[in-house]
Design a protein around this motif. Structure first.
Motif, PDB file in Angstrom:
ATOM      1  N   THR A  88      29.398 -13.609 -15.070  1.00 43.28           N
ATOM      2  CA  THR A  88      28.036 -14.038 -14.748  1.00 43.28           C
ATOM      3  C   THR A  88      27.340 -13.012 -13.853  1.00 43.28           C
ATOM      4  O   THR A  88      26.141 -12.740 -14.013  1.00 43.28           O
ATOM      5  CB  THR A  88      28.062 -15.407 -14.049  1.00 43.28           C
ATOM      6  OG1 THR A  88      28.694 -16.352 -14.903  1.00 43.28           O
ATOM      7  CG2 THR A  88      26.652 -15.881 -13.726  1.00 43.28           C
ATOM      8  N   ALA A  89      28.098 -12.435 -12.915  1.00 40.86           N
ATOM      9  CA  ALA A  89      27.524 -11.406 -12.043  1.00 40.86           C
ATOM     10  C   ALA A  89      27.098 -10.178 -12.848  1.00 40.86           C
ATOM     11  O   ALA A  89      26.062  -9.561 -12.568  1.00 40.86           O
ATOM     12  CB  ALA A  89      28.538 -11.018 -10.970  1.00 40.86           C
ATOM     13  N   MET A  90      27.891  -9.811 -13.853  1.00 39.19           N
ATOM     14  CA  MET A  90      27.516  -8.684 -14.711  1.00 39.19           C
ATOM     15  C   MET A  90      26.220  -8.985 -15.464  1.00 39.19           C
ATOM     16  O   MET A  90      25.332  -8.132 -15.582  1.00 39.19           O
ATOM     17  CB  MET A  90      28.642  -8.376 -15.703  1.00 39.19           C
ATOM     18  CG  MET A  90      29.873  -7.740 -15.079  1.00 39.19           C
ATOM     19  SD  MET A  90      31.109  -7.369 -16.365  1.00 39.19           S
ATOM     20  CE  MET A  90      32.439  -6.719 -15.362  1.00 39.19           C
ATOM     21  N   GLN A  91      26.111 -10.207 -15.995  1.00 42.82           N
ATOM     22  CA  GLN A  91      24.890 -10.576 -16.699  1.00 42.82           C
ATOM     23  C   GLN A  91      23.685 -10.550 -15.769  1.00 42.82           C
ATOM     24  O   GLN A  91      22.584 -10.165 -16.170  1.00 42.82           O
ATOM     25  CB  GLN A  91      25.067 -11.960 -17.338  1.00 42.82           C
ATOM     26  CG  GLN A  91      26.071 -11.958 -18.490  1.00 42.82           C
ATOM     27  CD  GLN A  91      26.335 -13.351 -19.034  1.00 42.82           C
ATOM     28  OE1 GLN A  91      26.478 -14.301 -18.268  1.00 42.82           O
ATOM     29  NE2 GLN A  91      26.395 -13.470 -20.351  1.00 42.82           N
ATOM     30  N   ALA A  92      23.889 -10.945 -14.512  1.00 37.58           N
ATOM     31  CA  ALA A  92      22.798 -10.898 -13.535  1.00 37.58           C
ATOM     32  C   ALA A  92      22.334  -9.463 -13.311  1.00 37.58           C
ATOM     33  O   ALA A  92      21.138  -9.207 -13.086  1.00 37.58           O
ATOM     34  CB  ALA A  92      23.246 -11.527 -12.222  1.00 37.58           C
ATOM     35  N   MET A  93      23.261  -8.509 -13.383  1.00 44.07           N
ATOM     36  CA  MET A  93      22.888  -7.106 -13.210  1.00 44.07           C
ATOM     37  C   MET A  93      21.989  -6.628 -14.339  1.00 44.07           C
ATOM     38  O   MET A  93      21.076  -5.818 -14.126  1.00 44.07           O
ATOM     39  CB  MET A  93      24.144  -6.229 -13.131  1.00 44.07           C
ATOM     40  CG  MET A  93      25.035  -6.499 -11.915  1.00 44.07           C
ATOM     41  SD  MET A  93      24.237  -6.096 -10.348  1.00 44.07           S
ATOM     42  CE  MET A  93      24.233  -4.302 -10.414  1.00 44.07           C
ATOM     43  N   PHE A  94      22.206  -7.135 -15.550  1.00 45.73           N
ATOM     44  CA  PHE A  94      21.312  -6.781 -16.652  1.00 45.73           C
ATOM     45  C   PHE A  94      19.923  -7.373 -16.449  1.00 45.73           C
ATOM     46  O   PHE A  94      18.918  -6.764 -16.840  1.00 45.73           O
ATOM     47  CB  PHE A  94      21.914  -7.237 -17.987  1.00 45.73           C
ATOM     48  CG  PHE A  94      23.090  -6.421 -18.433  1.00 45.73           C
ATOM     49  CD1 PHE A  94      22.924  -5.120 -18.885  1.00 45.73           C
ATOM     50  CD2 PHE A  94      24.378  -6.935 -18.382  1.00 45.73           C
ATOM     51  CE1 PHE A  94      24.002  -4.350 -19.290  1.00 45.73           C
ATOM     52  CE2 PHE A  94      25.471  -6.177 -18.787  1.00 45.73           C
ATOM     53  CZ  PHE A  94      25.285  -4.880 -19.242  1.00 45.73           C
ATOM     54  N   VAL A  95      19.849  -8.559 -15.850  1.00 44.09           N
ATOM     55  CA  VAL A  95      18.551  -9.141 -15.516  1.00 44.09           C
ATOM     56  C   VAL A  95      17.830  -8.255 -14.497  1.00 44.09           C
ATOM     57  O   VAL A  95      16.615  -8.012 -14.601  1.00 44.09           O
ATOM     58  CB  VAL A  95      18.707 -10.577 -14.978  1.00 44.09           C
ATOM     59  CG1 VAL A  95      17.368 -11.112 -14.475  1.00 44.09           C
ATOM     60  CG2 VAL A  95      19.278 -11.490 -16.049  1.00 44.09           C
ATOM     61  N   ILE A  96      18.576  -7.775 -13.495  1.00 46.06           N
ATOM     62  CA  ILE A  96      17.990  -6.866 -12.506  1.00 46.06           C
ATOM     63  C   ILE A  96      17.460  -5.605 -13.186  1.00 46.06           C
ATOM     64  O   ILE A  96      16.391  -5.084 -12.840  1.00 46.06           O
ATOM     65  CB  ILE A  96      19.027  -6.518 -11.423  1.00 46.06           C
ATOM     66  CG1 ILE A  96      19.356  -7.765 -10.600  1.00 46.06           C
ATOM     67  CG2 ILE A  96      18.535  -5.385 -10.528  1.00 46.06           C
ATOM     68  CD1 ILE A  96      20.499  -7.584  -9.617  1.00 46.06           C
ATOM     69  N   TYR A  97      18.210  -5.113 -14.174  1.00 49.62           N
ATOM     70  CA  TYR A  97      17.752  -3.955 -14.954  1.00 49.62           C
ATOM     71  C   TYR A  97      16.376  -4.239 -15.564  1.00 49.62           C
ATOM     72  O   TYR A  97      15.466  -3.396 -15.519  1.00 49.62           O
ATOM     73  CB  TYR A  97      18.785  -3.649 -16.043  1.00 49.62           C
ATOM     74  CG  TYR A  97      18.374  -2.602 -17.045  1.00 49.62           C
ATOM     75  CD1 TYR A  97      18.518  -1.251 -16.764  1.00 49.62           C
ATOM     76  CD2 TYR A  97      17.859  -2.964 -18.282  1.00 49.62           C
ATOM     77  CE1 TYR A  97      18.158  -0.282 -17.689  1.00 49.62           C
ATOM     78  CE2 TYR A  97      17.493  -2.008 -19.217  1.00 49.62           C
ATOM     79  CZ  TYR A  97      17.641  -0.671 -18.920  1.00 49.62           C
ATOM     80  OH  TYR A  97      17.278   0.288 -19.840  1.00 49.62           O
ATOM     81  N   GLY A  98      16.212  -5.437 -16.133  1.00 50.25           N
ATOM     82  CA  GLY A  98      14.923  -5.799 -16.693  1.00 50.25           C
ATOM     83  C   GLY A  98      13.828  -5.884 -15.641  1.00 50.25           C
ATOM     84  O   GLY A  98      12.683  -5.466 -15.881  1.00 50.25           O
ATOM     85  N   LEU A  99      14.153  -6.388 -14.463  1.00 48.06           N
ATOM     86  CA  LEU A  99      13.171  -6.487 -13.387  1.00 48.06           C
ATOM     87  C   LEU A  99      12.731  -5.103 -12.902  1.00 48.06           C
ATOM     88  O   LEU A  99      11.579  -4.908 -12.491  1.00 48.06           O
ATOM     89  CB  LEU A  99      13.744  -7.299 -12.230  1.00 48.06           C
ATOM     90  CG  LEU A  99      14.006  -8.788 -12.516  1.00 48.06           C
ATOM     91  CD1 LEU A  99      14.656  -9.456 -11.321  1.00 48.06           C
ATOM     92  CD2 LEU A  99      12.699  -9.501 -12.887  1.00 48.06           C
TER      93      LEU A  99
END
Length: 415
Positions: A177-188
């Protein structure tokens, strides 16, 4: 007051927006490139699957870059950069939302996920065109070095950020889940980048009306450079950052945090090399700087492949990092220098697209080699091919000098 707003300072605000956007993008690309193999392995996919996804991503980047080159004359680089930023936003959100390999392949092809940490991207030729318009011949290489330095420092910090999931895991956070959150940060990060690109002034209508997409008198030069750069990119595709991280995970069992720390150090050394490259190019010329810094880095990579211990391998890879990127600002400056201003958007795209296509072929081959054996065949192949590229570049272009070097020769500053 009048001294503060001298004409020499007027071009710098749009350049600073480009620098800031590059920094944000490279920060995101860097942690994504390291997280990508760890994320796919955590989902249960094989090293071959990692290589195939990297190839798919680079193929998609090539298609996007080619499209941008064809559309740049009609729409201008500002509008295309805004569109690319929206695509980065969508990529980060979509990649975080799916665990199905087929869907991830589609996102990798159509989006901006970058396994090579910023070197191959639809953003790059558009930003190069914008930078070249802001610089004269004498300070063009220096400006490109600052641009590369900004990105490399941000990428080094991004390498450290890739360790976030591993740091959070002992605190009770789910690693996946933390890895997926990092991809969200990439989008931000794409959101902020889009706002920075929006601050770049529109191109004057008269300049937009020019037919800049077609190559004219510099066609032969651009095609020869594109062919040589393709060989270099094909070689580099064997050791894109995601695959180098994969090798370190498999060969030496590095943790995500340890890999992040190593890539931070490598990125910092690469960043420090950019201003050195600009100084060397003023003394020895752009082509000589490219070749005679690049070849030792390839030798270091070959030696790292056969290093018996982790410590020795990492030392050699750090030596490579300190030398291998000196050709980045010098290469970009050289391409912009040896073509006419009207040809610059097309030249940037036509030298980038073959690089993207060539670099897209080798990650799958490297993934297959890593899946078949723990031995570092991809590192050996990469280093050998890059030495061949350096020798060919020197033979073909050592006598084709950019305008500033020709002026220096006339003044007696170069022999």
């Amino acid at each position: 007051m009048y001294e503060v707003t001298t004409p020499s300072r007027r071009p710098f605000p749009p350049v600073n927006y480009l620098f800031a956007a590059r920094a944000l993008r490279d920060f995101g690309d860097s942690f994504v490139a390291i997280l990508l193999p760890a994320y796919l392995l955590a989902l249960g996919f094989t090293p071959l699957a990692v290589g195939v996804l990297a190839t798919t991503s680079l193929l998609g980047s090539a298609c996007l870059t080619m499209t941008a080159g064809l559309l740049s004359a009609r729409y201008g680089y500002r509008r295309l950069l805004l569109g690319a930023a929206w695509l980065m936003i969508a990529t980060g959100i979509a990649f975080a939302s799916s665990r199905h390999y087929a869907v991830l392949l589609v996102i990798a092809f159509a989006g901006t996920i970058n396994p090579s940490a910023g070197n191959v991207s639809v953003f790059v030729p558009l930003e190069h065109t914008a930078l070249a318009r802001e610089a004269g011949d004498t300070d063009r290489t220096r400006l490109f070095a600052r641009y590369s330095l900004t990105g490399a420092l941000a990428a080094a910090l991004g390498s450290l950020a890739s360790a976030t999931p591993g740091i959070l895991a002992p605190l009770g956070f789910d690693r996946l889940t933390a890895m997926q959150a990092m991809f969200v940060i990439y989008g931000l990060l794409g959101v902020v980048g889009r706002n920075l690109y929006a601050r770049i002034p529109q191109r004057p209508p008269a300049l937009q009306a020019r037919k800049t997409v077609a190559l004219g008198p510099s066609r032969k030069i651009v095609f020869k450079l594109a062919a040589l750069f393709s060989l270099d990119a094909f070689a580099g595709g064997f050791v894109v950052q995601s695959l180098l991280a994969l090798w370190l995970f498999q060969r030496f069992h590095l943790s995500l945090a340890e890999a992040g720390a190593f890539f931070f150090g490598a990125g910092l050394l690469a960043a420090l090399s950019y201003p050195v490259a600009a100084r060397l190019s003023r003394r020895f010329g752009l082509v000589n700087t490219m070749v005679f810094t690049h070849m030792p880095s390839s030798i270091a990579l070959i030696l790292a492949a056969i290093a018996p211990t982790l410590a020795l391998a990492l030392i050699l890879l750090l030596v490579r990092a300190a030398l291998s990127q000196m050709d980045v600002p010098t290469r970009s400056s050289y391409v912009m220098a040896v073509v006419t201003e009207a040809e610059r958007p097309a030249a940037a795209s036509f030298t980038s697209v073959p690089r993207s296509l060539a670099s897209a072929v080798s990650p799958s081959l490297a993934g297959a080699l890593f899946a078949a054996s723990a031995f570092a065949w991809p590192l050996l192949i990469c280093g050998t091919l890059k030495i061949v590229y350096d020798l060919l570049l020197l033979a073909q272009f050592r006598h084709l000098r950019p305008p500033e070097e020709n002026r220096s020769t006339r003044k007696g500053g170069m022999q």
